[in-house]
Design an enzyme around this catalytic site. Structure first.
Site, mmCIF file in Angstrom:
data_model
loop_
_atom_site.group_PDB
_atom_site.id
_atom_site.type_symbol
_atom_site.label_atom_id
_atom_site.label_comp_id
_atom_site.label_asym_id
_atom_site.label_seq_id
_atom_site.Cartn_x
_atom_site.Cartn_y
_atom_site.Cartn_z
ATOM 1 N N LYS A 2 -8.244 -1.122 6.228
ATOM 2 C CA LYS A 2 -8.589 -1.596 4.885
ATOM 3 C C LYS A 2 -7.671 -2.727 4.440
ATOM 4 O O LYS A 2 -8.109 -3.688 3.803
ATOM 5 C CB LYS A 2 -8.543 -0.427 3.897
ATOM 6 N N ASP A 13 -14.663 3.429 7.931
ATOM 7 C CA ASP A 13 -13.622 4.293 7.360
ATOM 8 C C ASP A 13 -14.207 5.265 6.345
ATOM 9 O O ASP A 13 -13.824 6.441 6.293
ATOM 10 C CB ASP A 13 -12.514 3.457 6.710
ATOM 11 N N SER A 61 -6.988 4.130 9.421
ATOM 12 C CA SER A 61 -7.727 4.134 8.160
ATOM 13 C C SER A 61 -7.053 3.205 7.149
ATOM 14 O O SER A 61 -7.693 2.351 6.524
ATOM 15 C CB SER A 61 -7.801 5.576 7.630
ATOM 16 N N HIS A 110 0.844 -1.188 0.000
ATOM 17 C CA HIS A 110 0.000 0.000 0.000
ATOM 18 C C HIS A 110 0.880 1.239 0.000
ATOM 19 O O HIS A 110 1.873 1.297 0.695
ATOM 20 C CB HIS A 110 -0.897 0.019 1.243
ATOM 21 N N ARG A 156 -13.740 13.580 8.196
ATOM 22 C CA ARG A 156 -12.413 14.168 8.403
ATOM 23 C C ARG A 156 -12.103 15.189 7.329
ATOM 24 O O ARG A 156 -11.524 16.247 7.586
ATOM 25 C CB ARG A 156 -11.344 13.063 8.408
#
Ligand code: URA
Ligand code: CA
Length: 438
Positions: A187, A161, A183, A82, A168
């Site tokens: 995921k 999320d 967050s 990621h 946010r």
């Protein structure tokens, strides 16, 4: 348990229990805790922070807000990567095929781009025919057959999320390390990975602008992974300029194909960062015992064309036309190309990656809002990197244009993104640090 008491507790800087965090996230996801209370709590988190135990509890509560993906029926260690979001960052399309070619299992759920950063799904969709809306069955069978597949995140993956991020975004609470870390990790963990390699971007085009913040985010995510039983490594890499030369969806796929075809030198940042991330994936998956061995395997997969074949197999699974493998130019056919020259000559001493991403977005390569459509062929290709000399007669970039309405804005944004100096600047690292579990 009243939400207001939990807000007050965090406002005082006290640590919350797992039960309290659970109740808040569950209440918010069900709609019992209203937006304004969740926003107030997240603002308190921005100022007071959370300890490791709280951050892991938040991540766990977020994961349990929705469905999780079970990859246990697939063989081997399922390894994911990621990136916290960059410009010209096409590493996924390079790494997933190479890791699969080396025997790894990559079942990846990806997202779309928003603002100045691109998303893997948008890039893949620039290939004619590609659909990332696979059924879970087809996704899993593809991973079993060819070792890799990418699909869109399902709607029921970490709904907490989605709701928290939307809040946010409009309440000034995006830039909190525990909120970003939970967050991202919720995921990744919910999508079934056993092992996770994180690329934490640092610099003008990233969430984290200093090494201290980037390291803190990296350490927080690695700690969440460890606490939740996932092997996790974070690499902190430079985002003070685009990673690759191409910024735009089809253009970035073309660059990934060129890399997998052996046409990009080892000194290139996209090559180097891709190889580093992929080598950590092989190590976490237990397929290599050290970085040198992993890199040697990856290089063999690159040189033999095995990585490119995996990429082609994945495109075929997604319904994509594999003609682009032989002729990647078809991904970026546009009405008009325009070379951009700077107003003065000199060395590039700084680049603001975010502005370069925005220039590509203005040409139609990215979305300003979630509902914008993108043009897969447009964007820009940089010809110069930080530290290079640009002569008066040398273009710094070429724009790929279909809709010319905002070209002047894009040119001006691109020029603003580049700082020129008379002296050659000191070179800066591409990789700042590697953070492993303690
Ligand atoms: N990416 C995410 O997925 N979440 C954040 O909070 C920031 C970046
Ligand atoms: Ca991303």
């Amino acid at each position: 348990m009243r939400a207001v008491d939990l807000i007050l507790k965090k406002k005082r800087g006290e640590a919350m229990s797992k039960q309290e965090i659970d109740a808040l996230v569950r209440g918010f996801t069900k709609g019992d805790v209203p937006d304004y209370q969740m926003a107030a709590w997240m603002m308190a988190v921005c100022f007071q922070g959370m300890n490791g135990e709280e951050t892991a509890a938040l991540t766990d509560a977020m994961i349990r807000s929705g469905e999780t993906v079970d990859l246990s029926m697939l063989p081997g260690v399922k390894v994911d990567k990621h990136s916290t979001g960059g410009v010209g960052d096409t590493t996924t399309l390079v790494i997933a095929p190479l890791v699969a070619a080396c025997g790894g299992t990559v079942a990846k759920m990806s997202g779309r781009g928003l603002g100045h950063t691109g998303g893997t799904l948008d890039k893949l969709e620039s290939v004619p025919g590609v659909s990332i809306e696979l059924t879970m069955e087809r996704f899993l069978s593809a991973v079993r057959e060819i070792g890799l597949c990418v699909m869109g995140q399902t709607d029921d993956l970490v709904p907490a999320d989605k709701l928290m991020y939307a809040l946010r975004d409009v309440t000034g609470t995006v830039s909190s390390i525990p909120l970003i870390a939970s967050s991202v990790m919720s995921k990744k963990i919910a999508s079934g990975a056993d092992a996770i390699v994180l690329d934490v971007k640092m610099g003008s085009g990233a969430f984290m602008q200093t090494l201290q913040d980037a390291r803190s985010l990296a350490e927080t995510m690695v700690e969440i992974g460890s606490r939740m039983g996932r092997r996790t490594v974070a690499v902190i890499t430079d985002m003070n300029q685009p990673l690759g030369m191409a910024v735009g969806n089809g253009l970035e796929v073309k660059e990934a194909i060129e890399l997998l075809s052996g046409k990009i030198p080892e000194s290139d940042p996209l090559y180097a960062v891709s190889m580093l991330l992929a080598s950590h994936m092989l190590m976490l998956a237990g397929l290599s015992s050290d970085e040198a061995e992993a890199k040697a395997k990856l290089k063999t997969a690159l040189k033999s064309g095995a990585g490119l074949r995996k990429f082609s197999e994945m495109l075929a699974v997604l319904g994509g036309d594999t003609a682009c493998i032989e002729d990647p130019e078809i991904l970026c056919r546009v009405r008009e190309k325009r070379a951009v020259y700077l107003d003065a000559e000199g060395y590039i001493s700084a680049m603001q990656a975010e502005k370069i991403g925005t220039a590509a977005q203005l040409l139609g390569a990215g979305r300003a809002t979630k509902t914008d459509t993108i043009d897969p062929a447009v964007g820009l290709v940089m010809h110069k990197r930080r530290g290079m000399f640009v002569g008066a007669d040398e273009p710094v970039a070429t724009l790929y244009i279909n809709d010319a309405s905002r070209v002047e804005e894009a040119v001006s944004m691109l020029k603003q993104a580049i700082t020129i100096s008379a002296d050659r600047p000191k070179s800066s690292p591409m990789v700042y640090d590697v953070v492993t579990a303690v």
